[in-house]
Design an enzyme around this catalytic site. Structure first.
Site, PDB file in Angstrom:
ATOM      1  N   GLY A  39       0.801  -1.216   0.000  1.00 43.19           N
ATOM      2  CA  GLY A  39       0.000   0.000   0.000  1.00 43.19           C
ATOM      3  C   GLY A  39       0.837   1.270   0.000  1.00 43.19           C
ATOM      4  CG  HIS A  40      -1.304   5.030   0.086  1.00 40.13           C
ATOM      5  ND1 HIS A  40      -2.250   5.978  -0.214  1.00 40.13           N
ATOM      6  CD2 HIS A  40      -1.715   4.463   1.242  1.00 40.13           C
ATOM      7  CE1 HIS A  40      -3.179   5.986   0.717  1.00 40.13           C
ATOM      8  NE2 HIS A  40      -2.871   5.075   1.605  1.00 40.13           N
TER       9      HIS A  40
END
Length: 352
Positions: free
Chosen positions: A243-244
């Protein structure tokens, strides 16, 4: 093409027991190796199999050498880490047979005039390299790859066919990105208002170090504001989601189907078994090892092995166990009541 055992030892070290001029033409498993192969023993439980192997030579640890040598008549290379030695020898043989793509840009590729592509790089059919991108020396861009604007691909890195490497992202030297990998797609960022999701622009990058391997169909999201960071030597298997704004420390390895939610910070030299999950905004220390299928729902601040799954059982047994777990709270309250009653009876008895 044969290779002398003496040449292998000169290149990779170890102690050779046997003829240095003996040639081997490849590496094979213990049970199928023949007279032209070298094999290896990295698990002491397989000593008996090694002792009966038809390989011309074996790579063994000092602990196993004496036992194997009692019945095995071939040459031996004794080294402290046979598995790592095997990996290096396997790389060596693979390089001997490798077909190195010729430098140059395929006529069907689309390369923006402002992109910098080193003359020694290979750009395959139908690849796209956008404005401002930098492609280093010896890089291989496979067929159908996309390299976004201002992206950087370090020297010796290979993108297999159909890799997407989005704008502004960077990878260092000697990286490997397998087919279907997507680097730098938007992170899953939304604000909610009156039942409606409002997209948060994902303006960070993905920054990856040297010697990073990314498996097939693995995705690494760009940061929302800051960058997603993958340090040197990280190894990600197939079908992993990062994920970011995550930060993954050097030499951490993850097996297939691991999922890491946004803003998780993972230390160096960690390992994650297949299908392990990490919730967002958690911190995991260096040298943490997460078992397959484990859900990491809290930060892990001490090194060690962590496991969080219920062992498989026959369905009927599992349902019984699940029913017990559901009733644990009720059972606890009953036990507390019984403890109070026993205490009261004991005190009453002592007073008489």
């Amino acid at each position: 093409m044969g290779t002398r055992l003496g040449d292998l030892v000169e290149r990779f070290g170890g102690q050779l027991v046997g003829d240095p001029n003996l040639e081997v033409q490849g590496i094979a498993p213990l049970d199928s190796a023949g007279a032209s192969h070298i094999s290896f023993l990295s698990n002491s439980k397989l000593r008996a199999l090694a002792a009966q192997s038809g390989a011309a030579a074996l790579i063994v640890a000092p602990l196993d050498d004496q036992t194997v040598a009692a019945t095995y008549e071939g040459a031996r290379i004794v080294t402290t880490n046979p598995y790592a030695y095997f990996a290096r020898v396997a790389q060596y043989f693979a390089d001997l047979d490798a077909i190195v793509p010729a430098p140059g840009i395929h006529p069907s590729a689309v390369v923006h005039e402002s992109a910098q592509v080193d003359p020694s790089a290979h750009v395959g059919p139908n690849a796209v390299i956008e404005a401002g991108a930098i492609v280093g020396a010896g890089v291989v861009i496979g067929a159908g790859c996309f390299v976004g604007r201002d992206a950087e691909i370090g020297a010796g890195t290979e993108l297999f066919a159909n890799v997407t490497f989005h704008a502004g992202c960077k990878i260092g030297k000697r990286g490997i990105l397998h087919s279907g990998a997507v680097i730098g797609t938007d992170g899953f960022g939304f604000a909610r208002e009156n039942g409606v999701y409002i997209k948060i622009p994902q303006t960070g990058r993905v920054l990856m170090g040297d010697d990073v391997d990314i498996g097939a169909n693995t995705t690494v999201d760009r940061g929302a504001l800051a960058d997603t960071v993958i340090e040197d030597g990280v190894k990600l298997d197939n079908q992993i989601q990062i994920g970011h704004n995550c930060h993954i420390g050097a030499n951490t390895a993850m097996a297939g189907c691991v999922g890491v939610a946004g803003s998780a910070r993972i230390g160096k030299n960690c390992t994650f078994g297949g299908a392990a999950m990490v919730l967002g905004h958690l911190e995991i220390a260096d040298n943490v090892h997460i078992s397959s299928g484990t859900m990491v729902s809290r930060s892990v601040l001490e090194p060690g092995q962590y496991t969080g799954f219920y062992p498989m059982a026959k369905n009927a047994e599992w349902e019984k166990s699940a029913a017990i777990v559901r009733n644990l709270n009720t059972m606890r309250e009953k036990m507390r009541t019984l403890e109070k009653q026993i205490k009261q009876l004991t005190e009453a008895t002592e007073q008489k």
